[in-house]
Each structure stands twice: as structure tokens, then as C-alpha cells.
Design an enzyme around this catalytic site. Structure first.
Site, PDB file in Angstrom:
ATOM      1  N   ASP A  10      51.268  44.173  22.745  1.00  0.00           N
ATOM      2  CA  ASP A  10      51.863  42.800  23.315  1.00  0.00           C
ATOM      3  C   ASP A  10      50.957  41.628  23.811  1.00  0.00           C
ATOM      4  OD1 ASP A  10      53.902  40.865  24.095  1.00  0.00           O
ATOM      5  OD2 ASP A  10      53.957  41.707  26.048  1.00  0.00           O
ATOM      6  N   SER A  11      51.495  40.415  24.122  1.00  0.00           N
ATOM      7  CA  SER A  11      50.413  39.811  24.899  1.00  0.00           C
ATOM      8  C   SER A  11      50.157  40.153  26.103  1.00  0.00           C
ATOM      9  CB  SER A  11      51.123  38.253  24.718  1.00  0.00           C
ATOM     10  OG  SER A  11      52.534  38.270  25.246  1.00  0.00           O
ATOM     11  N   CYS A  73      55.522  42.040  20.663  1.00  0.00           N
ATOM     12  CA  CYS A  73      55.838  40.541  21.144  1.00  0.00           C
ATOM     13  C   CYS A  73      56.472  39.936  19.995  1.00  0.00           C
ATOM     14  CB  CYS A  73      54.238  40.176  20.999  1.00  0.00           C
ATOM     15  SG  CYS A  73      53.895  38.229  21.403  1.00  0.00           S
ATOM     16  N   ASN A  74      57.653  39.133  20.290  1.00  0.00           N
ATOM     17  CA  ASN A  74      58.457  38.261  19.614  1.00  0.00           C
ATOM     18  C   ASN A  74      57.442  37.278  18.949  1.00  0.00           C
ATOM     19  OD1 ASN A  74      61.548  38.463  19.731  1.00  0.00           O
ATOM     20  ND2 ASN A  74      60.617  39.349  21.456  1.00  0.00           N
ATOM     21  N   GLU A 152      57.472  36.813  35.016  1.00  0.00           N
ATOM     22  CA  GLU A 152      56.372  37.460  35.675  1.00  0.00           C
ATOM     23  C   GLU A 152      56.517  37.324  37.287  1.00  0.00           C
ATOM     24  OE1 GLU A 152      53.043  37.882  34.041  1.00  0.00           O
ATOM     25  OE2 GLU A 152      54.260  38.295  31.944  1.00  0.00           O
ATOM     26  N   CYS A 184      62.481  37.291  23.198  1.00  0.00           N
ATOM     27  CA  CYS A 184      61.351  37.295  23.978  1.00  0.00           C
ATOM     28  C   CYS A 184      61.280  38.681  24.595  1.00  0.00           C
ATOM     29  CB  CYS A 184      61.147  36.049  24.827  1.00  0.00           C
ATOM     30  SG  CYS A 184      59.770  36.195  25.930  1.00  0.00           S
ATOM     31  N   THR A 185      60.026  39.157  24.777  1.00  0.00           N
ATOM     32  CA  THR A 185      60.082  40.421  25.651  1.00  0.00           C
ATOM     33  C   THR A 185      60.450  40.361  27.103  1.00  0.00           C
ATOM     34  OG1 THR A 185      57.788  39.570  25.994  1.00  0.00           O
ATOM     35  CG2 THR A 185      58.007  41.345  24.601  1.00  0.00           C
ATOM     36  N   HIS A 186      60.351  39.168  27.660  1.00  0.00           N
ATOM     37  CA  HIS A 186      60.657  39.094  29.023  1.00  0.00           C
ATOM     38  C   HIS A 186      62.128  38.834  29.279  1.00  0.00           C
ATOM     39  CE1 HIS A 186      56.403  38.506  29.189  1.00  0.00           C
ATOM     40  NE2 HIS A 186      56.234  38.323  30.487  1.00  0.00           N
TER      41      HIS A 186
HETATM   42  N1  DGL Z   1      55.356  38.667  24.598  1.00  0.00           N
HETATM   43  C1  DGL Z   1      55.745  37.211  24.340  1.00  0.00           C
HETATM   44  C2  DGL Z   1      57.159  37.179  23.367  1.00  0.00           C
HETATM   45  O1  DGL Z   1      57.688  38.144  23.373  1.00  0.00           O
HETATM   46  C3  DGL Z   1      56.288  36.406  25.641  1.00  0.00           C
HETATM   47  C4  DGL Z   1      54.921  36.216  26.523  1.00  0.00           C
HETATM   48  C5  DGL Z   1      53.945  35.119  25.909  1.00  0.00           C
HETATM   49  O2  DGL Z   1      54.219  34.079  25.714  1.00  0.00           O
HETATM   50  O3  DGL Z   1      52.911  35.785  25.538  1.00  0.00           O
HETATM   51  O4  DGL Z   1      57.495  36.134  22.903  1.00  0.00           O
END
Ligand code: DGL
Length: 275
Positions: A10-11, A73-74, A152, A184-186
Site C-alpha cells: 500500500d502507499s 491500495c485503491n 492519519e 480507499c484504505t482509510h
Molecule cells: N491507500 C490509498 C488508497 O487506498 C489512500 C492513501 C493515499 O492517498 O496514498 O487510495
């Protein structure tokens, strides 16, 4: 091959929501996770940049030896999954298709909302995927760029979270959706506030659960799912300081994060001939 770990990237820290579900559904798997914390966020970057990062992350996981890649990561799943898949000869699972399938299973009125980062929403990948699976579906999208920093910061409830969620999602209510994909993961960490804002009649789709199920089904199908493992290992790698990842990550994972190592990406000597 069966004994190799499942690689997840993931990012940053958000993909731990997917790890959490993977550990629940596939408790005997060894797991290697990479959070590209030095280059997060991806959600505001171009397709070209996100694709380059995704390839470099893949390269790192391959250097460890893995039997599957889960793109948690989406944003990466939206813009770079084909590029990653075309470069490896192990299964690659993204988060978008499993989330889209789940939304289609749930919706009754064929009106589905999708929220995600700017890059995810602008890519129209969710829209395309949903329409491909069911051309009659109506899709309403909204980028919610403030959700990632909010989560976060640990602001997953209370007044500020509610204000921000209302700011983006009040209009969603007017679309008459009965299903909302948390793309989105978050966002799963904001579930309670999102539910309050969009109303209890809207079903929230958390692609983390669906993705872990899809990954398990593929491993089972190709006979690579482990049925026993006396001491499953979990290794976590980051590209920036492990401390912040550890403290924020424990909220995502719901358990302590002991082994977090910092690595340098891109690798100097990529292992894969294909990459
Ligand atoms: N992991 C990213 C997503 O799921 C969210 C965080 C980012 O912007 O890197 O899209």
C-alpha cells in the site's frame, strides 16, 4: 511455492485494514507487507507516478519471494493493476473488483455511491468496473481528499470528523443510493461517522473484507492456500521511519506491530527479469 508468503503493499499504513482481514481469513499464511510511507499519499498523484511506485514496490516484494500480490491500495488498483499484472507471473489481486462485486450483490435500487481519493475517482475505474458488470447501474462518485489526513491524525470520530464527512457526503444522500463503496484504505476507519451521515439504510462496502476473500479463493483454487503453519510470520516493511507507522498502524491493524523494518526503494539491483 505454497510455503511462500503473501505479499501485500500500500502507499502507507492504510493497507493494514486489508492485512487485518487477510490474517483473519488466512491465518496460516506468512505475510509480508510493504507500506511506502516515504512517498504517501498516492491519491493526489498522477497515473504515471503511481504506476512507477507500484512497479518499484512489486519489485521489492518479489525480491523477498512471494506467491501472490495483494494491492491493498485503491489508488494503485485503480490506475496500475494491469501494469503490475503484466510484469509478474503470480496472481495479483486488487481491491476494486472485489468491492464492485460486493456492491452489486447488495444493491436493490441499482444506485451505488463510490468514494475514494482524487486519483481513484478521476480514473473512473470503479465506474467502468461497475458498469461492465451491470450496465443498468447508476454510479455516483465523490473524491474525499480530507479523509486520509483525518484518519492519519486519529480523528475517526467526534465533531471534526463529522463536519468533514458531512462536507463531502451530504450531497450523496440526495442521490438516493442504497450502497456506498468505501473506495480507499482509510475510509473503513470512518465507518461509524459515515453511517451517521448517509443513514443506516445505506449499506457500506468495505473492500478490505472482500479483497481478502477474493485472495483466499484464488489461493484455494490454485492449491496454494496453507492449511497449517505452526508459526505464521508477519513482516512489515516501510520506506520511512518505522515509529510513526507503528503507532498509527496499530489502530488500523487492531493489534501490535512488532517487526517493522525500514527499506530503500527502488532497489538497486532488481531481481525480476521481467521488470
Ligand atoms: N491507500 C490509498 C488508497 O487506498 C489512500 C492513501 C493515499 O492517498 O496514498 O487510495
Amino acid at each position: 511455492m505454497k510455503d511462500l508468503p503473501v505479499g501485500i503493499f500500500d502507499s502507507g499504513v492504510g493497507g493494514l485494514t486489508v492485512v487485518k482481514e487477510v490474517l483473519k481469513l488466512m491465518p496460516f499464511e506468512d505475510v509480508v507487507y510493504l507500506g511506502d510511507t516515504a512517498r504517501v499519499p498516492y491519491g493526489i498523484r498522477s497515473k504515471e507516478t503511481v504506476t512507477r511506485y507500484a512497479i518499484e514496490n512489486t519489485e521489492f516484494l518479489l525480491s523477498i519471494g512471494i506467491k501472490m500480490i495483494i494491492i491493498a491500495c485503491n489508488t494503485v488498483s485503480a490506475v496500475a493493476i494491469e501494469e503490475v499484472s503484466s510484469r509478474v507471473d503470480i496472481p495479483v489481486v486488487g481491491v476494486i473488483k472485489p468491492g464492485a462485486l460486493a456492491a452489486l450483490r447488495v444493491t436493490r435500487n441499482h444506485r451505488i455511491g463510490v468514494i475514494g481519493t482524487e486519483t481513484t475517482i478521476n480514473s473512473s475505474t470503479y465506474q467502468r468496473e461497475l458498469k461492465k458488470l451491470d450496465p443498468d447501474i447508476e454510479v455516483f462518485v465523490k473524491a474525499c481528499p480530507l479523509f486520509v489526513p483525518l484518519v492519519e491524525e486519529g480523528l475517526t470520530g467526534g465533531e471534526i470528523a463529522e463536519l468533514v464527512v458531512r462536507y463531502y457526503l451530504d450531497e450523496m444522500k440526495d442521490n438516493g443510493i442504497d450502497t456506498l463503496v468505501l473506495g480507499c484504505t482509510h475510509y473503513p476507519l470512518l465507518k461509524a461517522v459515515i453511517r451517521d451521515v448517509v443513514g443506516p439504510e445505506v449499506v457500506l462496502i468495505d473492500s478490505a473484507v472482500e479483497t481478502a476473500e477474493a485472495a483466499r479463493d484464488i489461493l484455494k483454487e490454485i492449491d496454494l492456500l496453507r492449511q497449517t503453519n505452526p508459526s505464521p510470520s508477519r513482516r512489515f516493511f516501510v520506506t520511512d521511519s518505522p515509529e510513526r507507522f507503528r503507532s498509527v498502524g496499530e489502530r488500523f491493524l487492531g493489534q501490535s506491530l512488532d517487526m517493522v523494518e525500514k527499506v530503500q526503494i527502488p532497489l538497486r539491483n532488481p531481481v525480476s527479469q521481467k521488470l
